[in-house]
Design a protein around this motif. Structure first.
Motif, PDB file in Angstrom:
ATOM      1  N   ALA A 138       0.846  -1.186   0.000  1.00  0.00           N
ATOM      2  CA  ALA A 138       0.000   0.000   0.000  1.00  0.00           C
ATOM      3  C   ALA A 138       0.886   1.242   0.000  1.00  0.00           C
ATOM      4  O   ALA A 138       1.908   1.296   0.691  1.00  0.00           O
ATOM      5  N   ASN A 139       0.511   2.228  -0.807  1.00  0.00           N
ATOM      6  CA  ASN A 139       1.257   3.489  -0.888  1.00  0.00           C
ATOM      7  C   ASN A 139       2.736   3.224  -1.173  1.00  0.00           C
ATOM      8  O   ASN A 139       3.615   3.587  -0.383  1.00  0.00           O
ATOM      9  N   ARG A 140       3.011   2.596  -2.300  1.00  0.00           N
ATOM     10  CA  ARG A 140       4.385   2.220  -2.654  1.00  0.00           C
ATOM     11  C   ARG A 140       5.304   3.416  -2.855  1.00  0.00           C
ATOM     12  O   ARG A 140       6.528   3.255  -2.903  1.00  0.00           O
ATOM     13  N   HIS A 141       4.732   4.603  -2.997  1.00  0.00           N
ATOM     14  CA  HIS A 141       5.582   5.785  -3.163  1.00  0.00           C
ATOM     15  C   HIS A 141       6.241   6.193  -1.843  1.00  0.00           C
ATOM     16  O   HIS A 141       7.262   6.882  -1.830  1.00  0.00           O
ATOM     17  N   LYS A 142       5.667   5.745  -0.728  1.00  0.00           N
ATOM     18  CA  LYS A 142       6.216   6.107   0.572  1.00  0.00           C
ATOM     19  C   LYS A 142       6.670   4.902   1.393  1.00  0.00           C
ATOM     20  O   LYS A 142       7.509   5.043   2.277  1.00  0.00           O
ATOM     21  N   ASN A 143       6.108   3.741   1.111  1.00  0.00           N
ATOM     22  CA  ASN A 143       6.342   2.577   1.960  1.00  0.00           C
ATOM     23  C   ASN A 143       7.117   1.483   1.233  1.00  0.00           C
ATOM     24  O   ASN A 143       7.118   1.404   0.009  1.00  0.00           O
ATOM     25  N   ALA A 144       7.767   0.626   2.020  1.00  0.00           N
ATOM     26  CA  ALA A 144       8.458  -0.565   1.505  1.00  0.00           C
ATOM     27  C   ALA A 144       8.236  -1.692   2.497  1.00  0.00           C
ATOM     28  O   ALA A 144       8.126  -1.465   3.700  1.00  0.00           O
ATOM     29  N   GLN A 145       8.180  -2.920   1.974  1.00  0.00           N
ATOM     30  CA  GLN A 145       7.980  -4.096   2.804  1.00  0.00           C
ATOM     31  C   GLN A 145       9.249  -4.929   2.833  1.00  0.00           C
ATOM     32  O   GLN A 145       9.752  -5.341   1.792  1.00  0.00           O
ATOM     33  N   GLU A 146       9.788  -5.177   4.033  1.00  0.00           N
ATOM     34  CA  GLU A 146      10.937  -6.074   4.150  1.00  0.00           C
ATOM     35  C   GLU A 146      10.503  -7.505   3.810  1.00  0.00           C
ATOM     36  O   GLU A 146       9.478  -7.980   4.299  1.00  0.00           O
ATOM     37  N   LEU A 147      11.305  -8.181   2.989  1.00  0.00           N
ATOM     38  CA  LEU A 147      11.024  -9.566   2.616  1.00  0.00           C
ATOM     39  C   LEU A 147      11.943 -10.544   3.329  1.00  0.00           C
ATOM     40  O   LEU A 147      11.497 -11.555   3.857  1.00  0.00           O
ATOM     41  N   CYS A 148      13.235 -10.263   3.318  1.00  0.00           N
ATOM     42  CA  CYS A 148      14.201 -11.134   3.988  1.00  0.00           C
ATOM     43  C   CYS A 148      15.538 -10.416   4.033  1.00  0.00           C
ATOM     44  O   CYS A 148      15.689  -9.314   3.488  1.00  0.00           O
ATOM     45  N   GLU A 149      16.494 -11.039   4.668  1.00  0.00           N
ATOM     46  CA  GLU A 149      17.858 -10.516   4.668  1.00  0.00           C
ATOM     47  C   GLU A 149      18.641 -11.141   3.514  1.00  0.00           C
ATOM     48  O   GLU A 149      18.361 -12.269   3.105  1.00  0.00           O
ATOM     49  N   VAL A 150      19.609 -10.401   2.998  1.00  0.00           N
ATOM     50  CA  VAL A 150      20.473 -10.940   1.948  1.00  0.00           C
ATOM     51  C   VAL A 150      21.111 -12.244   2.410  1.00  0.00           C
ATOM     52  O   VAL A 150      21.251 -13.198   1.641  1.00  0.00           O
ATOM     53  N   SER A 151      21.451 -12.317   3.687  1.00  0.00           N
ATOM     54  CA  SER A 151      22.085 -13.525   4.221  1.00  0.00           C
ATOM     55  C   SER A 151      21.173 -14.741   4.154  1.00  0.00           C
ATOM     56  O   SER A 151      21.645 -15.878   4.207  1.00  0.00           O
ATOM     57  N   ASP A 152      19.861 -14.528   4.008  1.00  0.00           N
ATOM     58  CA  ASP A 152      18.931 -15.653   3.912  1.00  0.00           C
ATOM     59  C   ASP A 152      19.123 -16.451   2.627  1.00  0.00           C
ATOM     60  O   ASP A 152      18.688 -17.599   2.543  1.00  0.00           O
ATOM     61  N   ILE A 153      19.746 -15.849   1.617  1.00  0.00           N
ATOM     62  CA  ILE A 153      19.969 -16.565   0.365  1.00  0.00           C
ATOM     63  C   ILE A 153      21.423 -16.968   0.184  1.00  0.00           C
ATOM     64  O   ILE A 153      21.832 -17.367  -0.903  1.00  0.00           O
ATOM     65  N   ALA A 154      22.204 -16.863   1.269  1.00  0.00           N
ATOM     66  CA  ALA A 154      23.599 -17.291   1.194  1.00  0.00           C
ATOM     67  C   ALA A 154      23.673 -18.767   0.852  1.00  0.00           C
ATOM     68  O   ALA A 154      22.978 -19.588   1.438  1.00  0.00           O
ATOM     69  N   GLN A 155      24.512 -19.101  -0.112  1.00  0.00           N
ATOM     70  CA  GLN A 155      24.659 -20.488  -0.557  1.00  0.00           C
ATOM     71  C   GLN A 155      26.112 -20.903  -0.365  1.00  0.00           C
ATOM     72  O   GLN A 155      27.015 -20.389  -1.021  1.00  0.00           O
ATOM     73  N   GLN A 156      26.296 -21.829   0.564  1.00  0.00           N
ATOM     74  CA  GLN A 156      27.632 -22.319   0.873  1.00  0.00           C
ATOM     75  C   GLN A 156      28.587 -21.159   1.168  1.00  0.00           C
ATOM     76  O   GLN A 156      29.741 -21.150   0.745  1.00  0.00           O
ATOM     77  N   GLY A 157      28.077 -20.165   1.868  1.00  0.00           N
ATOM     78  CA  GLY A 157      28.919 -19.057   2.293  1.00  0.00           C
ATOM     79  C   GLY A 157      29.077 -17.961   1.271  1.00  0.00           C
ATOM     80  O   GLY A 157      29.739 -16.971   1.528  1.00  0.00           O
ATOM     81  N   THR A 158      28.453 -18.082   0.085  1.00  0.00           N
ATOM     82  CA  THR A 158      28.612 -17.097  -0.974  1.00  0.00           C
ATOM     83  C   THR A 158      27.276 -16.457  -1.295  1.00  0.00           C
ATOM     84  O   THR A 158      26.294 -17.147  -1.550  1.00  0.00           O
ATOM     85  N   VAL A 159      27.221 -15.134  -1.255  1.00  0.00           N
ATOM     86  CA  VAL A 159      26.047 -14.411  -1.716  1.00  0.00           C
ATOM     87  C   VAL A 159      26.445 -13.689  -2.994  1.00  0.00           C
ATOM     88  O   VAL A 159      26.880 -12.547  -2.983  1.00  0.00           O
ATOM     89  N   ALA A 160      26.352 -14.378  -4.128  1.00  0.00           N
ATOM     90  CA  ALA A 160      26.736 -13.809  -5.411  1.00  0.00           C
ATOM     91  C   ALA A 160      25.692 -12.790  -5.859  1.00  0.00           C
ATOM     92  O   ALA A 160      24.485 -13.013  -5.681  1.00  0.00           O
ATOM     93  N   PRO A 161      26.124 -11.669  -6.430  1.00  0.00           N
ATOM     94  CA  PRO A 161      25.154 -10.651  -6.865  1.00  0.00           C
ATOM     95  C   PRO A 161      24.073 -11.200  -7.795  1.00  0.00           C
ATOM     96  O   PRO A 161      22.907 -10.825  -7.681  1.00  0.00           O
ATOM     97  N   HIS A 162      24.454 -12.098  -8.700  1.00  0.00           N
ATOM     98  CA  HIS A 162      23.432 -12.581  -9.632  1.00  0.00           C
ATOM     99  C   HIS A 162      22.396 -13.453  -8.929  1.00  0.00           C
ATOM    100  O   HIS A 162      21.241 -13.533  -9.379  1.00  0.00           O
ATOM    101  N   ASN A 163      22.765 -14.088  -7.817  1.00  0.00           N
ATOM    102  CA  ASN A 163      21.769 -14.869  -7.087  1.00  0.00           C
ATOM    103  C   ASN A 163      20.849 -13.979  -6.254  1.00  0.00           C
ATOM    104  O   ASN A 163      19.695 -14.342  -6.004  1.00  0.00           O
ATOM    105  N   ILE A 164      21.341 -12.834  -5.825  1.00  0.00           N
ATOM    106  CA  ILE A 164      20.451 -11.851  -5.197  1.00  0.00           C
ATOM    107  C   ILE A 164      19.426 -11.375  -6.224  1.00  0.00           C
ATOM    108  O   ILE A 164      18.227 -11.267  -5.931  1.00  0.00           O
ATOM    109  N   ALA A 165      19.895 -11.108  -7.455  1.00  0.00           N
ATOM    110  CA  ALA A 165      18.978 -10.701  -8.521  1.00  0.00           C
ATOM    111  C   ALA A 165      17.957 -11.787  -8.818  1.00  0.00           C
ATOM    112  O   ALA A 165      16.760 -11.511  -9.003  1.00  0.00           O
TER     113      ALA A 165
END
Length: 488
Positions: free
Chosen positions: A284-311
């Protein structure tokens, strides 16, 4: 088209062709499978199909069988194949297996196959499709999406180019809610009727140009994923070609363009803020608000958070949110996700050096993304170039390269690019092309690496000059690394 009683030619005797032939025969079509091969494997498969009443013609995939009403093709067959030229001249339509699956979705399969519908009919394959395509990252994104959908309690499956024939799933007894569908440019070319709930084109880079004929044709086939979308067309803000495809798509009224970015998202985008994946599109009201989904560390794979996997995770999250999935399920699904083998997988750390298997990086775009994940890299590259050039890849990655070990038939092309754009980088050129050469490759990489470096197998090339497939190449690398680790 009513398929019962029709003469249908299936092009190709592989997994897709087998699935299509059996489905069509079950629907009452008179099926002939054609294939240019005539080896032992094809003959064994042909014998099995003929026992089921399906005709097979081996050694001739070019001639259109007389009386053909429809061709259903395996995705790898080129549009310029003589079979399709003959079909066009005879006004015979050509569908891919994905097109056939789409047209069969929602049908009462018992009735379609002429069987009794006592006890109530089943509406097969009526699930929505969330489609993912792009030059790289499709499989990982689809698997992430399926993991998120499962975390939301939805009945789902990852299907299509990912390995499970979509026909088998559409006509199965499982009452799916929604399907996570990976589609290649080949499959999209032969699937003009598909209309997804929402779709993502992750990126566009030169690949398979020998099949499509030009970069424009390749991009256009990728863009078919957006046609008729109902809710969201998800694009990559870092790749303007994907946004351009959205602009050119004919979508349903109210369908939105949703971007994903590794930076701070604007309204109608998902992105990253202070280590968090956030949504400014489905709030709601995306011009002012944002919803947290998860931490970048939640998608860490074998200790590596590669930029393309964040994408990839952002694209998967965007499709899930377009389908109405709650933020907690996005987080839980990404935490539960485990990647397939040979995708930026750390094999071992030996004397302070990480050894990483990304054998799946079979083109320059994928290799560039892989290299970008590490600060100092000894790069193992080479194989079959498939017509690719390497100047842009090397120029962008030169500052990261500690050294390079080159293998395979087209290694000279990479060596030349290194001489032009990274002349200071030491290069080991291995002439061996036997499958046992990987031990020498790992030994050479070890000699170039320093503590804190990453030895990265990201070949930017196909594997078939030396190995049966990229998996076998990655297995050989991992085996050589484990031997190095054990022999310290």
């Amino acid at each position: 088209m009513e398929l019962s009683g029709k003469n249908v030619t299936v092009a190709g005797l592989g997994v897709t062709g087998l699935s299509a032939a059996r489905v069509l025969a079950g629907l009452g079509a008179r099926v002939t499978v054609v294939d240019g091969g005539d080896g032992d494997k094809q003959r064994r498969t042909a014998t099995a199909l003929e026992a089921e009443g399906i005709a097979v013609r081996l050694g001739d995939g070019d001639t259109l069988p007389e009386g053909t009403d429809l061709i259903v093709t395996s995705p790898g067959w080129k549009p310029t194949s003589p079979l399709f030229t003959a079909a066009a001249a005879a006004n015979v339509p050509v569908w891919g297996d994905v097109e056939l699956a789409w047209r069969l979705r929602g049908q009462d399969v018992a009735a379609a196959r002429g069987a009794s519908a006592e006890g109530g009919g089943r509406r097969a394959g009526a699930a929505d499709w969330l489609v993912v395509t792009g030059t790289n990252g499709k499989t990982t994104t689809v698997q992430m999406l399926a993991s998120i959908l499962k975390a939301a309690g939805l009945r789902t499956a990852a299907v299509g180019n990912i390995g499970t024939p979509i026909l088998d799933v559409v006509l199965s007894d499982e009452p799916y809610d929604v399907l996570a569908v990976e589609l290649s440019s080949y499959q999209l070319h032969w699937a003009p009727s598909v209309r997804a709930h929402s779709a993502a084109v992750l990126n566009i880079a030169p690949d398979h140009l020998d099949w499509h004929g030009s970069m424009a044709a390749y991009a256009a086939d990728k863009g078919r994923a957006y046609e008729g979308n109902k809710v969201a067309c998800v694009y990559n803000t870092a790749d303007p070609a994907t946004e351009e495809l959205v602009r050119g798509a004919d979508v349903e009224e109210g369908c939105r363009a949703i971007g994903f970015t590794l930076g701070t998202p604007a309204p109608s985008q998902l992105g990253v803020v202070e280590g968090l994946l956030v949504d400014r599109a489905f709030v709601a009201n995306r011009h002012k608000n944002a919803q947290e989904l998860c931490e970048v560390s939640d998608i860490a794979q074998q200790g590596t958070v590669a930029p393309h996997n964040i994408a990839n995770a952002l694209a998967a999250a965007a499709l899930a949110r377009a389908y109405g999935v709650e933020p907690q399920a996005v987080r839980d699904g990404l935490r539960a996700f485990r990647p397939d083998a040979h995708r930026i997988a750390r094999v071992a750390t030996v004397d302070g050096v990480d050894y990483v298997d990304d054998s799946k990086a079979t083109n320059t775009h994928a290799a560039e993304a892989s290299l970008a994940a590490y600060e100092h890299v000894v790069w193992i590259a080479g194989g079959l170039a498939k017509g690719a050039t390497f100047d842009e890849l090397v120029a962008k990655s030169a500052k990261r390269l500690r050294g390079a070990v080159l293998i395979g038939a087209d290694r000279a092309l990479i060596a030349e690019a290194l001489r032009r754009h990274a002349p200071e980088v030491p290069v080991v050129d291995l002439e061996r092309t036997d499958t046992e050469a990987m031990t020498a490759v790992v030994d050479a990489a070890k000699a170039l690496a320093q503590p804190g470096d990453t030895v990265l197998l990201a070949p930017a090339c196909a594997s078939m000059d030396m190995f049966a497939n990229y998996g076998k190449r990655g297995d050989a690398f991992a085996e050589a690394v484990r031997a190095l680790h054990n022999n310290r």
